[in-house]
Write a protein that holds these residues in place. Structure first.
Motif, PDB file in Angstrom:
ATOM      1  N   ALA A 414       2.849  -1.082  -1.817  1.00 33.88           N
ATOM      2  CA  ALA A 414       1.222  -1.630  -2.319  1.00 33.88           C
ATOM      3  C   ALA A 414       0.465  -0.888  -1.606  1.00 33.88           C
ATOM      4  N   LYS A 415       0.408  -0.050  -2.644  1.00 29.58           N
ATOM      5  CA  LYS A 415      -0.802   0.898  -2.395  1.00 29.58           C
ATOM      6  C   LYS A 415      -2.195   0.610  -1.976  1.00 29.58           C
ATOM      7  N   GLU A 416      -3.032  -0.540  -3.234  1.00 30.80           N
ATOM      8  CA  GLU A 416      -4.310  -1.168  -2.519  1.00 30.80           C
ATOM      9  C   GLU A 416      -4.313  -1.782  -0.688  1.00 30.80           C
ATOM     10  N   ASN A 417      -2.690  -1.960  -0.419  1.00 36.70           N
ATOM     11  CA  ASN A 417      -2.762  -2.797   0.810  1.00 36.70           C
ATOM     12  C   ASN A 417      -2.636  -1.543   2.293  1.00 36.70           C
ATOM     13  N   MET A 418      -2.530  -0.240   1.813  1.00 37.79           N
ATOM     14  CA  MET A 418      -2.320   0.317   2.955  1.00 37.79           C
ATOM     15  C   MET A 418      -3.538   0.876   3.799  1.00 37.79           C
ATOM     16  N   THR A 419      -4.824   0.848   2.832  1.00 37.74           N
ATOM     17  CA  THR A 419      -5.865   1.244   3.663  1.00 37.74           C
ATOM     18  C   THR A 419      -6.505   0.556   4.976  1.00 37.74           C
ATOM     19  N   GLU A 460      -1.031 -19.916  -2.901  1.00 45.77           N
ATOM     20  CA  GLU A 460      -1.403 -18.819  -3.877  1.00 45.77           C
ATOM     21  C   GLU A 460      -3.061 -18.625  -3.387  1.00 45.77           C
ATOM     22  N   VAL A 461      -3.600 -19.678  -3.108  1.00 48.93           N
ATOM     23  CA  VAL A 461      -5.363 -19.056  -1.975  1.00 48.93           C
ATOM     24  C   VAL A 461      -5.197 -18.684  -1.292  1.00 48.93           C
ATOM     25  N   LEU A 462      -3.945 -18.749  -0.618  1.00 45.82           N
ATOM     26  CA  LEU A 462      -4.632 -18.206   1.023  1.00 45.82           C
ATOM     27  C   LEU A 462      -4.031 -16.377   0.601  1.00 45.82           C
ATOM     28  N   GLU A 463      -3.356 -15.948  -0.219  1.00 46.29           N
ATOM     29  CA  GLU A 463      -2.773 -14.687  -1.101  1.00 46.29           C
ATOM     30  C   GLU A 463      -4.274 -14.359  -1.488  1.00 46.29           C
ATOM     31  N   LYS A 464      -5.036 -14.776  -2.390  1.00 50.60           N
ATOM     32  CA  LYS A 464      -6.074 -14.804  -3.173  1.00 50.60           C
ATOM     33  C   LYS A 464      -6.756 -13.925  -1.775  1.00 50.60           C
ATOM     34  N   ASN A 465      -7.391 -15.004  -1.278  1.00 48.81           N
ATOM     35  CA  ASN A 465      -8.468 -15.008  -0.425  1.00 48.81           C
ATOM     36  C   ASN A 465      -7.934 -13.977   0.734  1.00 48.81           C
ATOM     37  N   SER A 466      -6.510 -13.182   0.727  1.00 46.99           N
ATOM     38  CA  SER A 466      -6.615 -12.331   1.862  1.00 46.99           C
ATOM     39  C   SER A 466      -6.568 -11.001   0.913  1.00 46.99           C
ATOM     40  N   THR A 467      -6.504 -10.964  -0.101  1.00 44.32           N
ATOM     41  CA  THR A 467      -6.184  -9.893  -0.420  1.00 44.32           C
ATOM     42  C   THR A 467      -8.130  -9.757  -1.494  1.00 44.32           C
ATOM     43  N   LEU A 468      -8.594  -9.680  -1.507  1.00 42.88           N
ATOM     44  CA  LEU A 468     -10.164  -9.391  -1.499  1.00 42.88           C
ATOM     45  C   LEU A 468     -10.124  -8.616  -1.719  1.00 42.88           C
ATOM     46  N   PHE A 469     -11.268  -8.070  -2.513  1.00 41.28           N
ATOM     47  CA  PHE A 469     -11.537  -6.547  -2.561  1.00 41.28           C
ATOM     48  C   PHE A 469     -11.353  -5.486  -3.946  1.00 41.28           C
ATOM     49  N   LEU A 473      -1.935  -7.873  -4.101  1.00 37.99           N
ATOM     50  CA  LEU A 473      -0.892  -7.803  -4.209  1.00 37.99           C
ATOM     51  C   LEU A 473       0.540  -7.928  -5.330  1.00 37.99           C
ATOM     52  N   HIS A 474      -0.858  -7.920  -6.598  1.00 33.01           N
ATOM     53  CA  HIS A 474      -0.229  -8.549  -7.734  1.00 33.01           C
ATOM     54  C   HIS A 474       1.515  -9.482  -7.598  1.00 33.01           C
ATOM     55  N   ARG A 475       0.815 -10.723  -7.403  1.00 35.20           N
ATOM     56  CA  ARG A 475       1.937 -11.649  -7.470  1.00 35.20           C
ATOM     57  C   ARG A 475       2.870 -11.966  -8.193  1.00 35.20           C
TER      58      ARG A 475
END
Ligand code: BGC
Length: 757
Positions: A414-419, A460-469, A473-475
Motif C-alpha cells: 500500500a505505497k500510497e498509504n505509507m506516509t 465501501e463508503v467508509l473505505e472511500k472516505n478513508s482513502t481520499l487524496f 488501497l485499490h479495493r
C-alpha cells in the motif's frame, strides 16, 4: 508618490545589511517607513491569505488571485509549491503591485516534505528531541528548496480522545512531553537564523484546546476550566512561543462560548500580554467566516471581532479583505488596529529576508539537489524505526531471514498509504511498502509470499472516505471469503505470518473522527483465520490513533505498532521486524481497553472514591463491565531486550523551594542485546490547594545500554517542576509531601517521596 516609494524600497533593502543586534530596531524602522506609504486598502490587503488551490481543506473562496496580488489585496498564499509556481506569483507582487511587497508562501509541512517522516503522533513516541528537531530541520530544508517559507506546524494540541482523527497530528496526551516536542519542532523549522534561505517560519497551531472537542468529533465545541487550560492544555503552545515561534494559528473551536478566532482573552490577554508573543496570528481555514455558523454575527461583524481580538491574518474567508474598509468607516474598528496587524505581517516578511530578496526561496538548483535526497530518506528511515512501539512480543520477533514468510493484509502492499495523513508533498509512487521493504531486506535468504487477505473494511463508503487524496488501497472486488482463502493458501507454506493491518492513512487526520476505534471487522476475521493455522502471527499495525486492541492483545503473539512511518516506512519496518533495529518507541498516549473508557489518560485526578483494591467495588469510581486500567499505559513500549530499575534515590528527603532535588536510579539492561530505554520521571503533589493529578511527567531521558550494562540516570527537579497554576492562576509550588516515581512507563514505577518546606 513614485519617488517616495522608490526611496522607501532603497531604504528597505539597505537596511538588510544591519547586524543581528540592531536588526529588530532596524526592522521596526523599515516597517514604519513602509507603512507610512500604504493606503488603508493596501494594509488590509496584507491581512489576506487566500489558498492557491492546489490542495484544499475546504472551499476556495478567492477567485482571480493574480489580479488581487496585482492590486495589493494579498499578503501571502498557501497550498502552492514548486519554485516555478511560487516565483510566478511572487513576480506579480514584485513587478505589478504598487508597493512591491513580497508575498509569504505557506504550506502544511507537517512531518517532512517529500522525504516524509512519521506522523507526529508516531514521531512523539521516539521521545528523542534531537531526532524530532532534525526531522523538522530536514522538512524546512526541503520545503524552502521548493519555494516555501512558512509552515503550519507544529500542531501541539493535547488530546486524550482517540476518537478525534487529528490526534494523529499532535504529540499525544501529555503537556510536558508535548512542550518539549513543540520547542524542538520550532527550533528545527526556524533554526537560529530565520533569514537564511533554508529555514522557514513556524506556525504553532491550533490555539487553543482544539484537541478537547466534545465526543472527539472534529470542529466540535470545547469547554473546560481555566486551571485545566493552564495546567494541562496551554503548556505546549506557550513552549512554542518561548522557543520564538514566528506565528500562531487560531483554532476552529469555541472557548468560553467565543470562537478562538475572535476570543480576545485568548489571543491578546493570554498570548500577547501574559506570554509575550510578538509574531502574527493567522486564522485557520475559513475560521473567520465560520463564526457566522457559530452564531455570533454576519461576516462584517465576525471580521471586526476577529481583528479586535488580536487576529492579524485571514486564511481563506476574505472577511477582513471585504469588510474592514466599511468597519473603519462605521467606527467598528480603527485604522490603527489594521495598521498593527499589517505591521506584524510585514515584520515577519522582513525577518524571513523577503524584502532583501523576494526570490530567495526560489533557487532552481536547491529544488533539484536538496529535496528527497538519499541522505534525507535515510534519516526518515531511521527516524521511522525509532517511532514504532512494540506492544506485545511472545518471543516471535525479531524474525529470522530464512524459510518462508507470508505477508498478508490490506496495508502490506500500500505505497500510497505509507506516509499517512498530511503528506501533501509526498511522492506516493516512491514510498516503500512493507512488501518491498521485507523483500529487499531478506534478499535471497528467505521467501516472501504475499496476498491481500482482506479489504480495509467491508463498508465501501467508509473505505472511500478513508482513502481520499490519492491514498487508494485499490479495493479488491472479490468477496471477503475469497480474499481470506487466498491468504490462507499462501500462509500454508509459510513458517511465520506477518499481517499488515489497521487503519488507512486518511482514517485519521482532519475530519476523520471515528466512534469505533477497533481494527475493522473484516481484518479481524482475517487475523482470526490466520491464527487458526497455528503459525506464529505478527501484527504490523498501521494506525493514526490509539486503537482498542483488547482482543488482539489476548490472542495475537506479537504486535508492532508502526503508525504511519513515512516515505521510507517499508524499509524501517523491515529493519525492526528482522532485528537490525531494536524497537524503543514509548506511547505518548494511552491505549484504552475499549472506546467507552475514553477519555482515559494517566494524569487523571484521584476523585473522592478512587478504586482501591481489586475491581469491581460498589460505590467506588469504576465501571461494571471493564476495569479502569488502560490496555497499554502512557509511556509503555517493549524492546527486544529487557531493563530493570533500582529503587529511587533522592539527594534529600526535605527541600526548600530554593533547592533542587536530584533523583537517581540505576537502569540495567538485563537482556541479551543492546537497546534504548526511555527512563521516565513522574511526580505527585499529594496535597494541594486545588486537586492535583495522580502522576505528572516531569523529566525523561533516553539512554542506550549494552547487554548487562548499568547506567545511573540523574534527574534534577527544581521549583518550576513542582509548581502548578492554582485557583487564582498563579504559578506556585506549595509546601508539602510529594511522591516521585521513576520507570519505563507510567504504570510500572519505583517510588520515593520528599517534602517541600
Ligand atoms: C487545518 C489546518 C491547516 C489549514 C491549512 C485547516 O483545515 O485545520 O491545520 O493548517 O487547513 O491547510
Amino acid at each position: 508618490m513614485k519617488t517616495l516609494v522608490g526611496f522607501a524600497i532603497l531604504f528597505l533593502v539597505a537596511g538588510c545589511n544591519k547586524t543581528p543586534s540592531n536588526q529588530q530596531t532596524s526592522i521596526e524602522g523599515r516597517v514604519d517607513s513602509l507603512i507610512s506609504l500604504m493606503t488603508l486598502e493596501e494594509k488590509i490587503g496584507q491581512l489576506n491569505l487566500p489558498s492557491a488551490g492546489a490542495f484544499v481543506t475546504g472551499s476556495v473562496e478567492s477567485s482571480d488571485i493574480a489580479k488581487k496580488i496585482e492590486q495589493g489585496k494579498v499578503g501571502g498564499l498557501f497550498n502552492i509549491k514548486t519554485v516555478a509556481n511560487i516565483r510566478e506569483m511572487q513576480k506579480i507582487a514584485i513587478d505589478k503591485s504598487r508597493l512591491k511587497i513580497p508575498l509569504i508562501f505557506g504550506m502544511d509541512v507537517i512531518h517532512g516534505y517529500e522525504s516524509v517522516f512519521p506522523i507526529p503522533l508516531g514521531l512523539s513516541c521516539s521521545w528523542d528531541m534531537k531526532l524530532i528537531e532534525r526531522s523538522a530541520r530536514i522538512a524546512a530544508i526541503e520545503a524552502s528548496a521548493d519555494g516555501i517559507n512558512w509552515t503550519f506546524s507544529p500542531m501541539v494540541d493535547i488530546s486524550r480522545d482517540p476518537r478525534w482523527g487529528r490526534i494523529s497530528e499532535g504529540s499525544g496526551e501529555d503537556p510536558y512531553l508535548g512542550s518539549q516536542i513543540a520547542k524542538a519542532m520550532v527550533i528545527g523549522f526556524q533554526g537560529n537564523d530565520l533569514s537564511a534561505n533554508n529555514t522557514i517560519m513556524s506556525c504553532v497551531k491550533h490555539y487553543a484546546l482544539y484537541g478537547a472537542s466534545e465526543a472527539g468529533r472534529d470542529y466540535n465545541t470545547t469547554d473546560m476550566s481555566r486551571h485545566r487550560m493552564y495546567n494541562e492544555y496551554f503548556p505546549p503552545y506557550q513552549a512554542a512561543v518561548d522557543a520564538g515561534v514566528g506565528s500562531v494559528m487560531a483554532s476552529f473551536n469555541e472557548i468560553d462560548g467565543i470562537p478562538a478566532t475572535a476570543n480576545k482573552w485568548l489571543l491578546t490577554d493570554v498570548l500577547r500580554t501574559q506570554w509575550g508573543f510578538k509574531g502574527f496570528l493567522v486564522s485557520d481555514y475559513t475560521g473567520i467566516s465560520e463564526m457566522i455558523n457559530h452564531g455570533i454575527g454576519d461576516l462584517q461583524t465576525v471580521s471586526a471581532l476577529a481583528l479586535d481580538a488580536g487576529l492579524d491574518m485571514d486564511m481563506v474567508s476574505e472577511g477582513l479583505l471585504n469588510t474592514l474598509g466599511n468597519s473603519v468607516k462605521e467606527g467598528k474598528v480603527t485604522e490603527q488596529q489594521i495598521t498593527e496587524a499589517c505591521r506584524r505581517i510585514l515584520e515577519a516578511k522582513f525577518k524571513l529576508g523577503l524584502f532583501d530578496n523576494p526570490y530567495k526561496y526560489c533557487d532552481d538548483n536547491r529544488a533539484t539537489s536538496e529535496v528527497f535526497t538519499a541522505a534525507n530518506r535515510a534519516e526518515a528511515r531511521s527516524t521511522a524505526a525509532q517511532s514504532f512501539v512494540l506492544l506485545k512480543n511472545n518471543n516471535v520477533l525479531p524474525l529470522k531471514r530464512s524459510g518462508t514468510i507470508a505477508l498478508v493484509g490490506p496495508l502490506a502492499d500500500a505505497k500510497e498509504n505509507m506516509t499517512g495523513t498530511w503528506s501533501v508533498a509526498a511522492r506516493f509512487s516512491e514510498s516503500i511498502s512493507v512488501l518491498e521493504g521485507l523483500k529487499k531486506s531478506v534478499g535471497s535468504n528467505a521467501k516472501i509470499v504475499y496476498a491481500k487477505g482482506s479489504n480495509l473494511t467491508e463498508d465501501e463508503v467508509l473505505e472511500k472516505n478513508s482513502t481520499l487524496f490519492g491514498k487508494s488501497l485499490h479495493r479488491d472486488t472479490r468477496t471477503a471469503a475469497q480474499l481470506r482463502d487466498e491468504a490462507l493458501r499462501i500462509a500454508k507454506s509459510a513458517d511465520v505470518i506477518v499481517a499488515a493491518v489497521g487503519e488507512a492513512a486518511e482514517m485519521s487526520g482532519e475530519a476523520a473522527s471515528r466512534t469505533n476505534i477497533e481494527i475493522p471487522e473484516t481484518q479481524k476475521e482475517l487475523i482470526k483465520a490466520l491464527l487458526k493455522t497455528g503459525k506464529p502471527v505478527v501484527l504490523v499495525l498501521f494506525t493514526g490513533r490509539p486503537l482498542a486492541l483488547a482482543w488482539e492483545e489476548e490472542n495475537v503473539p506479537a504486535i508492532l505498532n508502526v503508525w504511519f512511518g513515512g516515505s521510507e516506512a517499508g524499509d524501517a519496518i523491515a529493519d525492526v521486524v528482522f532485528g537490525d533495529v531494536n524497537p524503543s518507541g514509548k506511547l505518548s498516549t494511552t491505549f484504552p481497553q475499549n472506546v467507552g473508557q475514553v477519555p482515559i489518560y494517566y494524569a487523571h485526578k484521584n476523585t473522592g472514591r478512587p478504586l482501591r483494591g481489586p475491581w469491581f467495588q460498589k460505590f467506588q469510581s469504576n465501571y461494571l463491565d471493564v476495569s479502569n486500567e488502560p490496555l497499554y499505559p502512557f509511556g509503555y513500549g517493549l524492546s527486544y531486550t529487557t531493563f530493570s530499575y533500582s529503587e529511587v534515590k533522592l539527594s534529600s528527603a526535605i527541600i526548600s523551594s530554593a533547592d533542587s532535588l536530584v533523583v537517581s536510579v540505576d537502569v540495567t539492561n538485563t537482556g541479551s542485546r543492546e537497546g534504548k530505554e526511555v527512563v521516565q520521571l513522574y511526580i505527585r503533589d499529594v496535597v494541594g490547594s486545588i486537586t492535583r493529578p495522580v502522576k505528572e511527567l516531569k523529566a525523561f531521558e533516553k539512554i542506550t545500554l549494552k547487554s548487562g550494562e548499568t547506567k545511573t540516570v540523574n534527574f534534577t527537579l527544581g521549583k518550576k517542576d513542582l509548581s502548578f497554576y492554582n485557583a487564582d492562576l498563579n504559578f506556585v509550588a506549595e509546601p508539602g509531601e510529594f511522591h516521585v516515581f521513576v520507570g519505563g512507563n507510567s504504570r510500572d514505577v519505583k517510588q520515593g517521596s520528599f517534602v517541600l518546606k
